[in-house]
Write a protein that holds these residues in place. Structure first.
Motif, PDB file in Angstrom:
ATOM      1  N   ARG A   1     -10.436  -2.182 -10.323  1.00  0.00           N
ATOM      2  CA  ARG A   1     -11.108  -0.920 -10.677  1.00  0.00           C
ATOM      3  C   ARG A   1     -12.428  -0.804  -9.926  1.00  0.00           C
ATOM      4  O   ARG A   1     -13.121  -1.796  -9.703  1.00  0.00           O
ATOM      5  N   ASP A   2     -12.781   0.426  -9.567  1.00  0.00           N
ATOM      6  CA  ASP A   2     -14.038   0.648  -8.862  1.00  0.00           C
ATOM      7  C   ASP A   2     -15.249   0.282  -9.710  1.00  0.00           C
ATOM      8  O   ASP A   2     -16.313  -0.064  -9.172  1.00  0.00           O
TER       9      ASP A   2
ATOM     10  N   HIS B   1      -9.370   0.277  -6.069  1.00  0.00           N
ATOM     11  CA  HIS B   1      -9.339  -0.108  -4.665  1.00  0.00           C
ATOM     12  C   HIS B   1      -8.591  -1.430  -4.537  1.00  0.00           C
ATOM     13  O   HIS B   1      -8.411  -2.147  -5.511  1.00  0.00           O
TER      14      HIS B   1
ATOM     15  N   TRP C   1       0.186   0.226 -14.234  1.00  0.00           N
ATOM     16  CA  TRP C   1       0.318   0.034 -12.785  1.00  0.00           C
ATOM     17  C   TRP C   1       1.734  -0.395 -12.434  1.00  0.00           C
ATOM     18  O   TRP C   1       2.321  -1.253 -13.096  1.00  0.00           O
TER      19      TRP C   1
ATOM     20  N   ASN D   1      -2.454   6.653 -12.472  1.00  0.00           N
ATOM     21  CA  ASN D   1      -3.345   7.326 -11.545  1.00  0.00           C
ATOM     22  C   ASN D   1      -4.057   6.292 -10.679  1.00  0.00           C
ATOM     23  O   ASN D   1      -4.724   5.397 -11.189  1.00  0.00           O
ATOM     24  N   ARG D   2      -3.928   6.401  -9.354  1.00  0.00           N
ATOM     25  CA  ARG D   2      -4.538   5.433  -8.450  1.00  0.00           C
ATOM     26  C   ARG D   2      -6.021   5.706  -8.226  1.00  0.00           C
ATOM     27  O   ARG D   2      -6.706   4.903  -7.595  1.00  0.00           O
ATOM     28  N   GLU D   3      -6.538   6.828  -8.694  1.00  0.00           N
ATOM     29  CA  GLU D   3      -7.949   7.126  -8.516  1.00  0.00           C
ATOM     30  C   GLU D   3      -8.787   6.124  -9.310  1.00  0.00           C
ATOM     31  O   GLU D   3      -8.419   5.678 -10.388  1.00  0.00           O
ATOM     32  N   GLY D   4      -9.940   5.752  -8.742  1.00  0.00           N
ATOM     33  CA  GLY D   4     -10.817   4.798  -9.411  1.00  0.00           C
ATOM     34  C   GLY D   4     -10.415   3.359  -9.180  1.00  0.00           C
ATOM     35  O   GLY D   4     -10.957   2.448  -9.821  1.00  0.00           O
TER      36      GLY D   4
END
Length: 274
Positions: free
Chosen positions: A27-28, A7, A157, A2-5
């Motif tokens: 990670r954010d 940048h 990833w 999951n690419r959410e969270g």
């Protein structure tokens, strides 16, 4: 993954005669000061590429390569990096049966090898260490369309790489999903017939695009060049190359693919996984 969270920090520069981009996926919720360490590693990696560019370029009369060619500098007195690349080029000459040569001009010019070597060095010495820091998920370097990629083990990833169709501008011929490794493409599709068969001194024109996936960019780039020189009818070199997979397209649009040391045939048309 999951690419959410997540940048991505991207830095673009010019080196080795082409555009270079460094990518760091973070990670954010990473520690606030992580950005400083990421910036420092990127700066050191790019500085290493510029240093290699200055040392190995055949286009500057003061580079060590040009000084060696003129007899002003002996190989024994050159920088250790030059001696290392010279030895690797000798190994490549033997491994490819003369299809790659850094001496085809009559003097030592490792232009066709040193780009991959320098990117591997930048990754291994400066960028891979970022994966040990809390918050960093992946790092990658792109240079002239070729890629050296790493990801944190067990992070999930993967880098998604599209291979351009050399005969249809903007189209994708194949896709690669890669966590750790390198992708290199050689051929005449983008730059014309710039690859020379060192055995004849003539341009290699039968293959318009050859893409190779390997552990390192030096190896991927070497064997992509060898694939172009060998031509579309000769995949015998694949058995000894130690590449992971590859794809080539000849001037008539025929494609050939391999995985490991085995050629594979795809039944379904359209975009395929490589």
């Amino acid at each position: 993954m999951n690419r959410e969270g997540l940048h991505r920090t991207v830095r673009v520069d010019e080196a080795m005669g082409t555009r270079v981009s460094v990518h760091v996926v973070v990670r954010d919720d990473a520690p606030p000061l992580l950005g400083l360490e990421v910036d420092d590693a990127i700066e050191r990696a790019l500085a290493g590429l510029h240093e290699a560019d200055w040392r190995f370029t055949p286009f500057c009369e003061e580079s060590e390569i040009r000084r060696i060619a003129r007899g002003e500098l002996s190989l024994d007195d050159a920088h250790p990096d030059v001696r290392e690349v010279e030895q690797e080029c000798r190994a490549a000459l033997a491994a490819t049966g003369g299809k790659f040569s850094a001496w085809w001009r009559g003097w030592f010019d490792p232009t066709g090898y040193v780009k991959g070597w320098a990117v591997d060095r930048a990754m291994d010495v400066h960028l891979a260490e970022l994966l040990e820091l809390d918050g960093v998920v992946a790092v990658g370097v792109g240079v002239g369309g070729d890629l050296r990629l790493r990801a944190l083990p067990h992070s999930g990833w993967t880098w998604n790489v599209g291979i351009a169709d050399p005969q249809v501008r903007g189209a994708v011929l194949a896709t690669i999903t890669l966590a750790d490794g390198a992708v290199a493409t050689s051929g005449s599709a983008e730059r014309g017939a710039h690859i020379v068969d060192p055995r004849s001194g003539e341009p290699a024109v039968g293959v318009v695009s050859a893409t190779v996936v390997a552990d390192t960019l030096a190896r991927a780039d070497l064997w992509a060049t060898t694939a172009v020189v060998s031509g579309a009818d000769d995949l015998a070199w694949v058995r000894r190359a130690g590449t992971r997979s590859g794809l080539l397209v000849d001037a008539g649009g025929r494609t050939r693919r391999w995985a490991g040391a085995t050629e594979v045939t795809l039944v379904d048309a359209g975009v395929a996984s490589l």
